[in-house]
Design a protein around this motif. Structure first.
Motif, mmCIF file in Angstrom:
data_model
loop_
_atom_site.group_PDB
_atom_site.id
_atom_site.type_symbol
_atom_site.label_atom_id
_atom_site.label_comp_id
_atom_site.label_asym_id
_atom_site.label_seq_id
_atom_site.Cartn_x
_atom_site.Cartn_y
_atom_site.Cartn_z
ATOM 1 N N GLU A 105 0.748 -1.108 -0.069
ATOM 2 C CA GLU A 105 -0.026 0.038 -0.008
ATOM 3 C C GLU A 105 0.998 1.320 0.059
ATOM 4 O OE1 GLU A 105 -3.734 2.307 2.367
ATOM 5 O OE2 GLU A 105 -2.931 0.083 2.884
ATOM 6 N N VAL A 106 0.681 2.047 -0.982
ATOM 7 C CA VAL A 106 1.333 3.357 -1.212
ATOM 8 C C VAL A 106 0.828 4.385 -1.813
ATOM 9 C CG1 VAL A 106 2.489 2.525 -3.339
ATOM 10 C CG2 VAL A 106 3.686 4.172 -2.051
ATOM 11 N N GLY A 108 -1.809 5.900 -1.195
ATOM 12 C CA GLY A 108 -3.248 5.685 -1.101
ATOM 13 C C GLY A 108 -3.777 4.656 -2.143
ATOM 14 N N ASP A 109 -3.004 3.690 -2.845
ATOM 15 C CA ASP A 109 -3.447 2.800 -3.528
ATOM 16 C C ASP A 109 -2.940 1.638 -3.007
ATOM 17 O OD1 ASP A 109 -5.068 4.115 -5.234
ATOM 18 O OD2 ASP A 109 -3.422 4.541 -6.663
ATOM 19 N N LEU A 110 -3.473 0.467 -3.374
ATOM 20 C CA LEU A 110 -2.835 -0.976 -3.290
ATOM 21 C C LEU A 110 -2.321 -1.302 -4.521
ATOM 22 C CD1 LEU A 110 -2.704 -3.078 -0.714
ATOM 23 C CD2 LEU A 110 -4.744 -4.249 -1.860
ATOM 24 N N LEU A 111 -0.943 -1.778 -4.439
ATOM 25 C CA LEU A 111 -0.168 -2.100 -5.726
ATOM 26 C C LEU A 111 0.133 -3.716 -5.933
ATOM 27 C CD1 LEU A 111 2.118 0.878 -6.269
ATOM 28 C CD2 LEU A 111 -0.196 0.666 -6.788
ATOM 29 N N PHE A 112 0.076 -4.278 -6.859
ATOM 30 C CA PHE A 112 0.625 -5.360 -6.863
ATOM 31 C C PHE A 112 1.348 -5.776 -8.498
ATOM 32 C CE2 PHE A 112 -3.722 -5.394 -8.574
ATOM 33 C CZ PHE A 112 -3.625 -6.440 -9.542
ATOM 34 N N LEU A 113 2.033 -6.981 -8.401
ATOM 35 C CA LEU A 113 2.188 -7.261 -9.623
ATOM 36 C C LEU A 113 1.777 -8.439 -10.410
ATOM 37 C CD1 LEU A 113 5.097 -7.069 -11.873
ATOM 38 C CD2 LEU A 113 5.911 -8.801 -10.249
ATOM 39 N N SER A 114 1.459 -7.905 -11.655
ATOM 40 C CA SER A 114 0.454 -8.967 -12.252
ATOM 41 C C SER A 114 1.302 -9.553 -13.526
ATOM 42 C CB SER A 114 -0.864 -8.153 -12.844
ATOM 43 O OG SER A 114 -0.550 -7.226 -13.715
ATOM 44 N N ALA A 115 0.714 -10.224 -14.250
ATOM 45 C CA ALA A 115 1.471 -10.914 -15.417
ATOM 46 C C ALA A 115 1.952 -9.958 -16.431
ATOM 47 C CB ALA A 115 0.774 -12.085 -16.036
ATOM 48 N N ASP A 116 1.137 -8.920 -16.700
ATOM 49 C CA ASP A 116 1.803 -7.883 -17.590
ATOM 50 C C ASP A 116 2.051 -6.551 -16.865
ATOM 51 O OD1 ASP A 116 -0.707 -7.219 -16.332
ATOM 52 O OD2 ASP A 116 -1.863 -6.492 -18.161
ATOM 53 N N HIS A 156 11.169 -9.023 -2.650
ATOM 54 C CA HIS A 156 10.898 -8.371 -1.488
ATOM 55 C C HIS A 156 10.544 -7.150 -1.946
ATOM 56 C CE1 HIS A 156 11.542 -12.143 0.942
ATOM 57 N NE2 HIS A 156 12.670 -12.440 -0.184
ATOM 58 N N SER A 157 9.708 -6.273 -0.936
ATOM 59 C CA SER A 157 9.312 -5.069 -1.250
ATOM 60 C C SER A 157 9.204 -4.121 0.074
ATOM 61 C CB SER A 157 7.918 -4.941 -1.507
ATOM 62 O OG SER A 157 6.670 -5.435 -1.003
ATOM 63 N N VAL A 158 9.426 -2.861 -0.225
ATOM 64 C CA VAL A 158 9.167 -1.841 0.977
ATOM 65 C C VAL A 158 8.829 -0.746 0.418
ATOM 66 C CG1 VAL A 158 11.808 -1.097 0.869
ATOM 67 C CG2 VAL A 158 10.700 -1.116 2.916
ATOM 68 N N VAL A 159 8.339 -0.058 1.251
ATOM 69 C CA VAL A 159 7.608 1.353 1.000
ATOM 70 C C VAL A 159 8.436 2.386 1.863
ATOM 71 C CG1 VAL A 159 5.622 2.837 1.237
ATOM 72 C CG2 VAL A 159 5.156 0.433 0.383
ATOM 73 N N ILE A 160 8.846 3.510 1.394
ATOM 74 C CA ILE A 160 9.612 4.525 2.009
ATOM 75 C C ILE A 160 8.482 5.887 1.933
ATOM 76 C CG2 ILE A 160 11.157 6.217 1.914
ATOM 77 C CD1 ILE A 160 11.759 2.760 0.487
ATOM 78 N N ARG A 161 7.654 6.102 3.147
ATOM 79 C CA ARG A 161 6.511 6.806 3.134
ATOM 80 C C ARG A 161 6.774 8.317 2.950
ATOM 81 N NH1 ARG A 161 6.833 2.711 5.990
ATOM 82 N NH2 ARG A 161 5.085 1.193 6.307
ATOM 83 N N THR A 162 8.036 8.668 3.398
ATOM 84 C CA THR A 162 8.518 10.038 3.306
ATOM 85 C C THR A 162 8.676 10.506 2.040
ATOM 86 O OG1 THR A 162 10.653 9.539 3.924
ATOM 87 C CG2 THR A 162 9.280 10.277 5.636
ATOM 88 N N LYS A 163 8.974 9.526 1.201
ATOM 89 C CA LYS A 163 9.471 9.788 -0.357
ATOM 90 C C LYS A 163 8.314 9.444 -1.414
ATOM 91 C CE LYS A 163 14.334 9.627 0.138
ATOM 92 N NZ LYS A 163 15.730 9.072 -0.405
ATOM 93 N N THR A 164 7.092 8.934 -0.721
ATOM 94 C CA THR A 164 6.295 8.438 -1.697
ATOM 95 C C THR A 164 6.860 7.514 -2.621
ATOM 96 O OG1 THR A 164 5.038 10.530 -1.459
ATOM 97 C CG2 THR A 164 4.074 8.715 -3.034
ATOM 98 N N TYR A 166 8.481 3.143 -3.324
ATOM 99 C CA TYR A 166 8.414 1.709 -3.114
ATOM 100 C C TYR A 166 9.752 1.234 -3.857
ATOM 101 C CZ TYR A 166 5.952 0.842 -7.157
ATOM 102 O OH TYR A 166 5.535 0.617 -8.751
ATOM 103 N N ARG A 167 10.122 -0.084 -3.312
ATOM 104 C CA ARG A 167 11.194 -0.506 -3.867
ATOM 105 C C ARG A 167 11.062 -2.022 -3.883
ATOM 106 N NH1 ARG A 167 15.630 2.777 -0.129
ATOM 107 N NH2 ARG A 167 15.271 4.848 -0.959
#
Length: 271
Positions: A105-106, A108-116, A156-164, A166-167
């Motif tokens: 979640e970053v 204000g959205d929920l993101l995910f990796l799909s096949a495309d 593996h993923s991480v969100v950096i909130r102060t920079k809006t 993600y990695r």
């Protein structure tokens, strides 16, 4: 105890005062939930239960007032119901998540990796409506290479909130730190391009565990662990674990008026 629990879950989340479990190899299509406000009780009489999805569950994640349940090609959501605890609703039968740890979640959205590519689940102005879009269209070939070349169970993923920001990191126990790779994404800081994501490639980090949060002073911490057993502190200092930081910036092709004439720059300022 109780017969509604699954034995070996690989995903856990907390939603509406209830613990949800999924990812059992012997029951891959089942999501179990505990009694409300009681994570140790898993009996129907106490309010626990199971949701049978009809597809193998990749990840479960709450977003706003709904619990999204991702499969590889389908997504459904669980909604609280006074009569039956939780009920399932279809979200899509054509899109799914192919990397468990890509769901974040970053902004204000929920993101995910799909096949495309990388997609959001965004609530639109219509209540109950779901909007899907492809955020990674600009780096489609790069994302496709990641999907084709790496074991996404090691993403593996991480969100950096102060920079809006993600990695996404790809971990490989047989590779060196220098061979580590990943994707970094951040909202473009441009008033004329609100909400547009910019991307870069990461290099030199083997992260098989990543976390971000705030310390007692309110400063954001981003840490990762690697295959050597060490924990590293990101966003700190001006070296890369003691060595100079390598960064490459590549511009779009700039012809300065004529692609057939070679130019010689006397002075170049880069900001």
């Amino acid at each position: 105890g109780g017969n509604q629990i699954i034995d070996a879950p690989s995903s856990i989340t907390y939603f509406k005062s209830t613990v949800f479990l999924s990812g059992d190899v012997t029951s891959p299509a089942v999501v179990s939930y505990s009694a409300p406000d009681d994570p140790l009780t898993w009996t129907v009489a106490a309010g626990a239960g199971q949701l049978v999805l009809g597809y193998d569950v990749v990840q479960i994640k709450p977003f706003r007032d709904e619990l999204f349940i991702f499969g590889r090609s389908k997504i459904r959501k669980a909604i609280p119901d006074l009569a039956s605890g939780f009920v399932l609703q279809d979200v899509t039968n054509n899109i799914g998540c192919i990397a468990k740890n890509s769901v974040i979640e970053v902004a204000g959205d929920l993101l995910f990796l799909s096949a495309d590519g990388i997609r959001p689940i965004a609530g639109t102005t219509k209540i109950g409506d779901i909007e899907f879009g492809l955020l990674s269209e600009d780096i489609h070939n790069t994302v496709k290479d990641f999907i084709d070349s790496y074991d996404l169970d090691h993403l593996h993923s991480v969100v950096i909130r102060t920079k809006t920001q993600y990695r996404y990191f790809i971990s490989d126990a047989s590779a060196t730190d220098a061979e580590g790779t990943g994707i970094i994404a951040s909202i473009q800081n441009d008033l004329n391009a609100t909400g547009r994501w910019e991307y870069g490639l990461l290099s030199g980090i083997q992260a098989n565990a990543v976390w971000s949060g705030y310390d007692d002073t309110g400063s954001e911490l981003i840490i990762h662990g690697n295959n050597s057993g060490y924990v590293f502190y990101q966003e700190n200092g001006n070296t890369f674990n003691g060595t100079d930081i390598t960064a490459i910036y590549k511009t779009p092709y700039l012809d300065f008026g004529d692609t057939t004439i070679r130019k010689l720059f006397r002075k170049l300022n880069i900001f």
